[in-house]
Scaffold this motif. Structure first.
Motif, PDB file in Angstrom:
ATOM      1  N   UNK B 194      -3.691   2.156   2.048  1.00  0.00           N
ATOM      2  CA  UNK B 194      -3.497   2.966   0.846  1.00  0.00           C
ATOM      3  C   UNK B 194      -2.108   2.742   0.259  1.00  0.00           C
ATOM      4  N   UNK B 195      -1.106   2.608   1.134  1.00  0.00           N
ATOM      5  CA  UNK B 195       0.255   2.375   0.657  1.00  0.00           C
ATOM      6  C   UNK B 195       0.291   1.095  -0.184  1.00  0.00           C
ATOM      7  N   UNK B 196      -0.297   0.021   0.355  1.00  0.00           N
ATOM      8  CA  UNK B 196      -0.307  -1.258  -0.367  1.00  0.00           C
ATOM      9  C   UNK B 196      -1.136  -1.160  -1.643  1.00  0.00           C
ATOM     10  N   UNK B 197      -2.273  -0.481  -1.548  1.00  0.00           N
ATOM     11  CA  UNK B 197      -3.155  -0.362  -2.716  1.00  0.00           C
ATOM     12  C   UNK B 197      -2.440   0.365  -3.846  1.00  0.00           C
ATOM     13  N   UNK B 198      -1.733   1.442  -3.485  1.00  0.00           N
ATOM     14  CA  UNK B 198      -1.067   2.213  -4.531  1.00  0.00           C
ATOM     15  C   UNK B 198       0.090   1.416  -5.143  1.00  0.00           C
ATOM     16  N   UNK B 199       0.763   0.609  -4.301  1.00  0.00           N
ATOM     17  CA  UNK B 199       1.814  -0.271  -4.841  1.00  0.00           C
ATOM     18  C   UNK B 199       1.217  -1.246  -5.853  1.00  0.00           C
ATOM     19  N   UNK B 200       0.103  -1.870  -5.471  1.00  0.00           N
ATOM     20  CA  UNK B 200      -0.550  -2.841  -6.357  1.00  0.00           C
ATOM     21  C   UNK B 200      -0.983  -2.168  -7.654  1.00  0.00           C
ATOM     22  N   UNK B 360      -9.765   4.284  -6.845  1.00  0.00           N
ATOM     23  CA  UNK B 360      -9.334   2.892  -7.043  1.00  0.00           C
ATOM     24  C   UNK B 360     -10.556   1.975  -7.086  1.00  0.00           C
ATOM     25  N   UNK B 361     -11.581   2.315  -6.306  1.00  0.00           N
ATOM     26  CA  UNK B 361     -12.804   1.512  -6.315  1.00  0.00           C
ATOM     27  C   UNK B 361     -13.462   1.508  -7.681  1.00  0.00           C
ATOM     28  N   UNK B 362     -13.431   2.656  -8.347  1.00  0.00           N
ATOM     29  CA  UNK B 362     -14.016   2.731  -9.691  1.00  0.00           C
ATOM     30  C   UNK B 362     -13.267   1.790 -10.639  1.00  0.00           C
ATOM     31  N   UNK B 363     -11.970   1.663 -10.437  1.00  0.00           N
ATOM     32  CA  UNK B 363     -11.163   0.798 -11.301  1.00  0.00           C
ATOM     33  C   UNK B 363     -11.358  -0.683 -10.964  1.00  0.00           C
ATOM     34  N   UNK B 364     -11.333  -0.988  -9.646  1.00  0.00           N
ATOM     35  CA  UNK B 364     -11.188  -2.394  -9.270  1.00  0.00           C
ATOM     36  C   UNK B 364     -12.447  -3.031  -8.696  1.00  0.00           C
ATOM     37  N   UNK B 365     -13.391  -2.253  -8.188  1.00  0.00           N
ATOM     38  CA  UNK B 365     -14.614  -2.862  -7.652  1.00  0.00           C
ATOM     39  C   UNK B 365     -15.864  -2.239  -8.268  1.00  0.00           C
ATOM     40  N   UNK B 366     -15.935  -2.218  -9.619  1.00  0.00           N
ATOM     41  CA  UNK B 366     -17.082  -1.545 -10.233  1.00  0.00           C
ATOM     42  C   UNK B 366     -18.403  -2.277  -9.978  1.00  0.00           C
ATOM     43  N   UNK B 378     -14.441   0.778   0.708  1.00  0.00           N
ATOM     44  CA  UNK B 378     -13.238   0.809   1.538  1.00  0.00           C
ATOM     45  C   UNK B 378     -12.947  -0.584   2.111  1.00  0.00           C
ATOM     46  N   UNK B 379     -14.028  -1.319   2.422  1.00  0.00           N
ATOM     47  CA  UNK B 379     -13.853  -2.652   3.008  1.00  0.00           C
ATOM     48  C   UNK B 379     -13.441  -3.679   1.964  1.00  0.00           C
ATOM     49  N   UNK B 380     -13.881  -3.486   0.734  1.00  0.00           N
ATOM     50  CA  UNK B 380     -13.680  -4.492  -0.303  1.00  0.00           C
ATOM     51  C   UNK B 380     -12.313  -4.390  -0.973  1.00  0.00           C
ATOM     52  N   UNK B 381     -11.828  -3.153  -1.129  1.00  0.00           N
ATOM     53  CA  UNK B 381     -10.615  -2.943  -1.927  1.00  0.00           C
ATOM     54  C   UNK B 381      -9.373  -3.708  -1.457  1.00  0.00           C
ATOM     55  N   UNK B 382      -9.017  -3.682  -0.141  1.00  0.00           N
ATOM     56  CA  UNK B 382      -7.756  -4.337   0.247  1.00  0.00           C
ATOM     57  C   UNK B 382      -7.717  -5.807  -0.150  1.00  0.00           C
TER      58      UNK B 382
END
Lengths: 170, 576
Positions: B194-200, B360-366, B378-382
């Motif tokens: 989550x830390x990395x995801x929020x940075x990105x 974040x999934x709604x934004x990046x993995x629709x 959860x598996x796809x986002x990182x």
């Protein structure tokens, strides 16, 4: 949680007074005491422990047996009416406390969907840049749970301590 | 994510679980060790173990997936799964521990002095346990398919075998250590990415979800569909297809999809241009981002669904067999309360995270809305957001966490289901426990392969509904109401548990249902819980002769603090 180990009657009285307006307060002390004086005790008391007898010359009643205090735990063990009163008072106090927590919980949690339905503007409100429902449901609600649980544990343990003090008093 | 890293993550978790299990093995010798670790587990271990056991695939993967699909209404799931412990704390925890029972059927027998109620409770424990195990195995299949592309049954089988080996070799003491380890692994596996995801996300200029339109592909994207799906297209879109769409084979040709339903065959890749709206699988609603972010929008009859969900989760937690068995490992009722308090803290910390993944999934993995596999968010986002080696490592960490989730929950459930089968259906003793473990694992594995694939959090929600409408009334009335009679308890368990089970079977085997039928069946708790309570109370009042003779002594046992020297009766669970 609170270091509350003072067994003296003064401390107990003060505590009972402090708890009076809380839903789980130890009201049984009064109820049980009232019951104890009007004959909840039905057996004959066991013999007084043998002690070196002290000669008192002024009183004519030297030979009358002193009535010993009968421990309340035995009343509970033998399921006398008094014992039942003790137990019911404990169960009722703990249940009132539980019910109080559950009522607060259902008003807060159960009220939220209705609130969102009744006041649509609230759904759109933003707090810290996020919609209010998200701030509440994905954040604030969790510390609130922990705080509620902590208060409950404190009060429940206090109730049990009062009960133990009451029935173990000789 | 590279398959190699993902597979090694899985292998590490599996080996670690077996090693930690074996570490506790030499301490585990007698029957009572097998069942409740001799009640010598320290409170912190115990609380971590409860957390580790409780956070299943539904919490780790499912919540984020449902939030991605349905939005703010699904935030109630983690709230209920945490709040359930508050209700459990105030109504059940200390008295239940003081009852001295090992399992729910033990409690039923101790309180109601009736073998018939005990058997009824045993059947329900096994039903709830199987219902809860099934989606764990299904999700394990989903994870392994996501990282390796292999068939779905492999993951389920792997988890089932590891759990069986672990439970058989060590019993519950080893499981306690495994579980405690798993909680911290799961928390780390979800919190660190989550830390990395929020940075990105911050680096991308913090895109929001306030638009009044359904999600679009922000970049040109190629979506691979692994099982056949039926999707709805809203606006005509020109796509590149390799595979089969609407029964027409194509090899990298450009096809215009008209508005309406389209069937995409398995193993087809579809390339979308940037800015194209995401076609949704037919089972998911098309929500604008604005609707998605607001409560009371997600499903049909949202207000009913929300309340029913709240009821099921808040009251169902106390009726889960694998949760209750954990409370017996506390030394006394006071410790049981304090452990619950720590559990609430641990769960609260964990459940802050899934919502972030969902959003974040709604934004990046629709595209998951198109493939329908929202549980994989959860598996796809990182890998999607962080990229590079860091992304792959984070992906492997999340995979490890997911496997920890399957292993811990399945182990706990397998122990409790096996305990009940071993004691109440077989003859009892260590040998029966071993036979029962196999039975406890194989049936849900078979179910997982046969049943229709549903969102993992939905199936787990159904298990909560069954628990809330059977064991919740039994525990609450049994602990606080002296006039509960054996006949009343039987009638309540039968009606509440029966009605909820019928709804569950209807949802799993049939459907999908729509309208009120769908809402009432998918979220049965709002009607089954009140029915169950009412039946239990009314029948108890009608049969005052059925109130157990020893109820006064049982009340002393349940409620008197351990410091008091009072007679608590001589009832003992049968296994000791």
């Amino acid at each position: 949680m609170t270091p509350d180990k003072d067994p003296s009657g003064a401390a107990r009285g003060e505590r009972a007074g402090r708890d009076k307006d809380l839903p789980g307060s130890a009201w049984w002390e009064r109820a049980a005491r009232g019951e104890a004086t009007d004959g909840g005790r039905r057996r004959t008391a066991p013999k007084a422990p043998e002690r070196p007898r002290r000669q008192v010359v002024t009183s004519p009643r030297t030979t009358a047996a002193r009535r010993p205090r009968y421990p309340a735990t035995m009343e509970i063990d033998e399921q006398t009416r008094l014992g039942e009163v003790y137990m019911r008072s404990l169960v009722r106090t703990q249940f009132r406390l539980a019910l109080f927590v559950c009522t607060v919980l259902s008003c807060l949690i159960g009220g939220l969907p209705l609130l969102f339905l009744a006041v649509p503007g609230l759904r759109e409100t933003r707090l810290l840049g996020l919609p209010l429902p998200w701030v509440v449901l994905a954040g604030l609600v969790y510390p609130a749970f922990v705080a509620g649980a902590w208060l409950y544990v404190r009060q429940a343990e206090r109730n049990e301590r009062h009960f133990a003090d009451l029935v173990e008093r000789r | 994510m590279s398959a190699g890293l993902g597979v090694s993550a899985v292998v590490v978790v599996v080996v670690a679980a077996i090693l930690i299990g074996a570490f506790g093995l030499r301490l585990s010798r007698t029957t009572s060790d097998f069942y409740v670790a001799s009640r010598s587990v320290s409170p912190l271990w115990n609380a971590s173990a409860i957390g580790g056991e409780y956070l299943s695939a539904a919490s780790f993967l499912g919540i984020a997936g449902l939030i991605l699909a349905y939005g703010a209404d699904m935030l109630w799931l983690p709230v209920g799964w945490t709040g359930g412990y508050l209700v459990l704390l105030v109504l059940v925890s200390a008295p239940l521990r003081r009852s001295g029972a090992y399992t729910l059927p033990d409690f039923a027998e101790a309180r109601l002095e009736s073998m018939a109620v005990r058997r009824m409770a045993s059947v329900l424990v096994v039903l709830i346990g199987w219902l809860y195990l099934m989606p764990q195995f299904q999700s394990a299949g989903l994870v392994l398919r996501t990282i390796t592309g292999g068939p779905a049954w492999v993951g389920g089988l792997l988890v089932a075998v590891v759990v069986a080996v672990n439970v058989l070799s060590g019993g519950m003491r080893s499981i306690t250590f495994v579980q405690a380890f798993q909680y911290w692994l799961k928390l780390t596996a979800l919190a660190l990415p989550v830390v990395f995801l929020l940075f990105a996300w911050h680096g991308h200029g913090k895109p929001g979800l306030g638009r009044d339109a359904p999600p679009v592909f922000t970049d040109p994207v190629t979506v691979t569909v692994s099982t056949e799906v039926s999707v709805r297209v809203e606006r005509p879109v020109e796509v590149t297809v390799s595979g089969q769409v609407d029964g027409r084979a194509a090899r990298g040709e450009r096809i215009t999809l008209r508005p309406g339903p389209h069937t995409i065959a398995a193993d087809t890749t579809v390339g979308f241009p940037a800015g194209a709206p995401v076609p949704h699988i037919e089972s998911l609603p098309v929500l604008t981002d604005h609707e998605w972010a607001l409560p009371l929008h997600g499903r049909e009859h949202p207000l009913y669904a929300t309340y029913s969900l709240i009821l099921a989760t808040f009251l169902g937690t106390m009726g889960l067999p694998h949760v209750l068995v954990r409370f017996y490992t506390n030394p006394d009722g006071r410790a049981a309360r304090r452990t619950t308090l720590v559990v609430l803290t641990l769960l609260g910390a964990f459940y802050l995270l899934p919502a972030i993944y969902g959003a974040l999934g709604r934004l990046y993995t629709p595209e998951l809305l198109m493939t329908g596999r929202t549980d994989a968010v959860v598996l796809t986002l990182p890998g999607r957001l962080v990229g590079g080696t860091a992304g792959e490592l984070l992906g492997a960490l999340v995979t490890a966490g997911a496997f920890a989730a399957f292993l811990s929950t399945s182990s706990g459930l397998a122990v409790s289901v096996a305990g009940v089968i071993g004691q109440d259906i077989l003859r009892g003793g260590v040998r029966s426990f071993r036979a029962a473990t196999l039975l406890a694992v194989t049936v849900p594995l078979a179910l997982a392969m046969a049943a229709r694939s549903l969102a993992v959090a939905d199936v787990v929600g159904l298990a909560f509904a069954v628990a809330a409408s059977s064991f919740c009334p039994l525990l609450v009335l049994g602990i606080w109401w002296r006039r509960l009679s054996a006949a009343g308890a039987m009638a309540g368990l039968l009606t509440g548990g029966g009605l909820a089970s019928v709804a569950v079977i209807a949802v799993i085997t049939g459907g999908p249902y729509t309208g009120w039928t769908g809402a009432l069946l998918a979220q049965p708790a709002a009607w089954t819980v009140p029915i169950s309570f009412t039946v239990m109370i009314v029948v108890s009042l009608l049969t005052p002769g059925g109130v157990p003779l020893g109820v006064a002594r049982t009340m002393v046992r349940l409620h008197a603090p351990e410091t008091l020297n009072v007679n608590r009766g001589d009832w003992r669970p049968r296994s000791s």
